[in-house]
Design an enzyme around this catalytic site. Structure first.
Site, short mmCIF file in Angstrom:
data_model
loop_
_atom_site.label_atom_id
_atom_site.label_comp_id
_atom_site.label_asym_id
_atom_site.label_seq_id
_atom_site.Cartn_x
_atom_site.Cartn_y
_atom_site.Cartn_z
CB SER A 1 -20.80 -30.48 23.65
OG SER A 1 -20.55 -31.02 22.40
CG ASP B 1 -19.30 -24.04 18.91
OD1 ASP B 1 -19.03 -24.81 17.97
OD2 ASP B 1 -19.86 -24.42 19.95
CG HIS C 1 -17.81 -27.46 20.35
ND1 HIS C 1 -19.05 -26.98 20.73
CD2 HIS C 1 -17.79 -28.76 20.76
CE1 HIS C 1 -19.73 -27.95 21.31
NE2 HIS C 1 -18.99 -29.03 21.36
CG ASP C 2 -11.78 -27.54 22.79
OD1 ASP C 2 -12.58 -28.44 23.11
OD2 ASP C 2 -10.59 -27.75 22.48
#
Lengths: 220, 384
Positions: free
Chosen positions: B158, B322, B355-356
């Site tokens: 990220s 994501d 995204h996690d």
């Protein structure tokens, strides 16, 4: 996709027999792009035996992981999206082994491969092989062979070709066949076929080169 | 892989202070900042040749505590504990792993909540705007301080992945490998929009008081909303279905009221409440803005040129679900690197976590990264 296809081809533990023929066509120290590189066997052999600078493109995630495990550089993606990044004549060899028959438009990819590579090495299972012909002719069923083990309803092979068809394609699109290696691949060995290959060979390897240079030096 | 196996054990955060006036760090915005303190942790041993160091860079609200525990009674280990430790992907028996808190943050490194030496009060909005590039320059000072000439690898997810890319661009010969995960060379307008909503929530909180809230009530409701928005973007449609569905919290029939009724609401509230205990609202403003400004395709508007300095070999990883840092963004990076003839592998990991996933898909990440670190190297050993 092609990773799964390849697993149905036998392996003798080391390098598959037909791969050694492909390795032999590549000059030492070349740059190679393997389209549908599977788990990277061929790339690894080229790296080891020919000190080739190799990279691959592969759709199957497990196959991509196997490539990374072998220390190979691989792009996880669809073959058709991969080539836009490559300039004309930017690699010495583009390799397509047993990949074409599963593509929606194999013709477009071969031409792209011929744009990017100074030479292309293309291998195809031969649908003109006598066992294939006999099954259709005498049994009246969709042929199944070592290279084409699927049922008609679940086969990923949507664009099968015979060696003759492939030669015609090359002629039509100005691809000079520099070398053709026709084989019949058995459990333990792999035999080169010289007599009536479109009938007796179940696998063909073609080394191609464009007959005319590309016009417009850099289309990208 | 069980969580306790291969732990780095009890660790301690360390601090390095540099850029003392008059040698302050020059920032991209034209202003200067100093002194700067960076909080950092290290795991494993630096070898004699100082060639086994790996820099791990955290995401937006992460900190220097990437692995191990601060005390035996610590409830949770560091944020990437499953990746860092003996026998793990970043094997501390072999590598010396460094993680530092970004400048602008609030977890030990200098940021808007730190005391401004000129005024003796917290900086607040007097803190200069820091960029991803500034964060990397500060980390570089730490790496120099540790005496490391070249890092074996720089890795992060990220916002951490953005810094990884910046490292590879600004200090191309200072690493052999780099691994940006679930990251991008520039945020999408959609992602900037979500960041903007978060910032608006903070600034609309009356307690925010133009950033001067230190020593008074902090803008916790604004910060909490910002975190809630953030959390929505870190999950995926599928993961929300799996995790919460349309379930109500502790009841079967709704009360037709504006209290928290759905499980997903309750989850967001909890995340917001927990977050304000550990994070400073001004830091959130600064760090999210730094992400928004980040664009490696500038100044020429072409990513390939922006990445032209890169030399190290890369493994770029994205996750299929994501939508905040979608796979196409990673592919853009890969495409630019390939055109520049840089050695790069790209893998898209199939995952429903959104995204996690970079904090959750340990097995696949470990497999990819372990082998990449082991076998990959820039092919410059070849004659070509």
């Amino acid at each position: 996709m092609s990773g799964e296809i390849r697993t149905v081809l036998r392996s003798n533990g080391d390098l598959r027999h037909e791969f050694q023929y492909i390795v032999n066509t590549v000059k030492p120290g070349s740059t190679v792009l393997d389209l549908g590189c599977g788990s990277g066997e061929l790339m690894k052999a080229l790296q080891k035996q020919k000190r080739a600078r190799v990279q691959g493109i592969e759709l199957s995630d497990t196959a991509v992981q196997s490539c990374v495990e072998k220390g190979l550089f691989v792009y996880h993606g669809d073959l058709n999206e991969g080539l836009a990044d490559f300039n004309d004549n930017s690699v010495d060899y583009v390799i397509l082994t047993s990949t074409l028959q599963v593509l929606e438009r194999p013709d477009l990819l071969i031409l792209e491969a011929a744009r990017v590579g100074r030479q292309c090495v293309v291998s195809v299972p031969n649908f003109g092989y006598w066992r294939v012909r006999f099954q259709l002719m005498f049994q009246g069923v969709m042929p199944k062979t070592e290279h084409l083990p699927y049922e008609w309803y679940d086969t990923p092979n949507i664009h099968l070709t015979t060696l003759t068809d492939f030669r015609r394609f090359c002629k039509k699109y100005g691809l000079h066949i520099e070398q053709e290696i026709d084989l019949v691949i058995g459990e333990q060995s792999c035999k080169r076929i010289w007599l009536l290959p479109n009938f007796f060979a179940d696998y063909g390897i073609f080394v191609l080169r464009r007959e005319t240079p590309l016009t417009g030096s850099d289309k990208i | 892989m069980s969580s306790e196996q291969g732990s780095v054990g009890i660790v301690e955060t360390q601090y390095y202070t540099f850029a003392e006036p008059p040698c302050q760090l020059e920032l991209e915005c034209g202003r200067k900042l100093g002194p700067i303190t960076l909080a950092y942790e290290t795991y494993g041993k630096l070898n004699a040749g100082k060639s086994n160091a790996i820099l791990v860079i955290h995401a937006l609200t992460g900190d220097a505590h990437a692995a191990g525990r601060h005390s035996p009674s610590d409830r949770k280990p560091g944020w990437w504990d499953k990746m860092i430790g003996p026998g793990k992907a970043f094997d501390t028996d072999r590598y010396f792993v460094i993680c530092s808190n970004s400048v602008g943050g609030c977890q030990g490194s200098t940021g808007p909540s730190s005391i401004n030496p000129e005024t003796g009060r917290p900086y607040g909005l007097e803190f200069p705007m820091v960029t991803i590039g500034d964060m990397v320059n500060a980390q570089k000072a730490l790496i120099d301080h540790l005496g490391i000439e070249q890092l074996a690898c720089v890795v992060g997810g990220s916002m951490g992945g953005m810094q990884v890319l910046q490292w590879a661009t600004t200090y191309p010969d200072k690493m052999r490998l780099f691994i940006p995960i679930a990251s991008t060379a520039r945020l999408s307008p959609q992602a900037i929009a979500f960041d903007a909503v978060g910032r608006h929530a903070i600034m609309a909180d009356p307690n925010w008081n133009k950033g001067n809230y230190y020593g008074a009530n902090s803008p916790s409701s604004g910060l909490s909303i910002a975190r809630m928005v953030g959390h929505i973007t870190y999950l995926s449609d599928t993961s929300m279905h799996t995790k919460f569905g349309r379930d109500l919290k502790d009841k079967v029939t709704p009360d037709y009221d504006f209290v928290t009724e759905f499980q997903v609401e309750s989850y967001l509230n909890y995340q917001g409440d927990e977050f304000v205990k550990r994070f400073d609202a001004n830091s959130y403003l600064y760090l999210s803005k730094a992400m928004d400004y980040f664009d490696l395709s500038q100044p020429e508007g072409e990513l390939r040129k922006g990445l032209s300095a890169v030399q190290a070999a890369a493994l770029v990883i994205s996750f299929s679900s994501d939508w905040l840092f979608p796979s196409y963004m990673s592919k853009e990076i890969v495409s630019a690197l390939r055109r520049n003839n840089v050695d790069v592998s790209y893998a898209e990991i199939q995952s429903d976590y959104g995204h996690d996933a970079f904090l959750l898909e340990f097995d696949t990440l470990s497999r990819l990264i372990t082998n990449f670190l082991e076998y990959a190297g820039p092919r410059n050993s070849d004659e070509r």
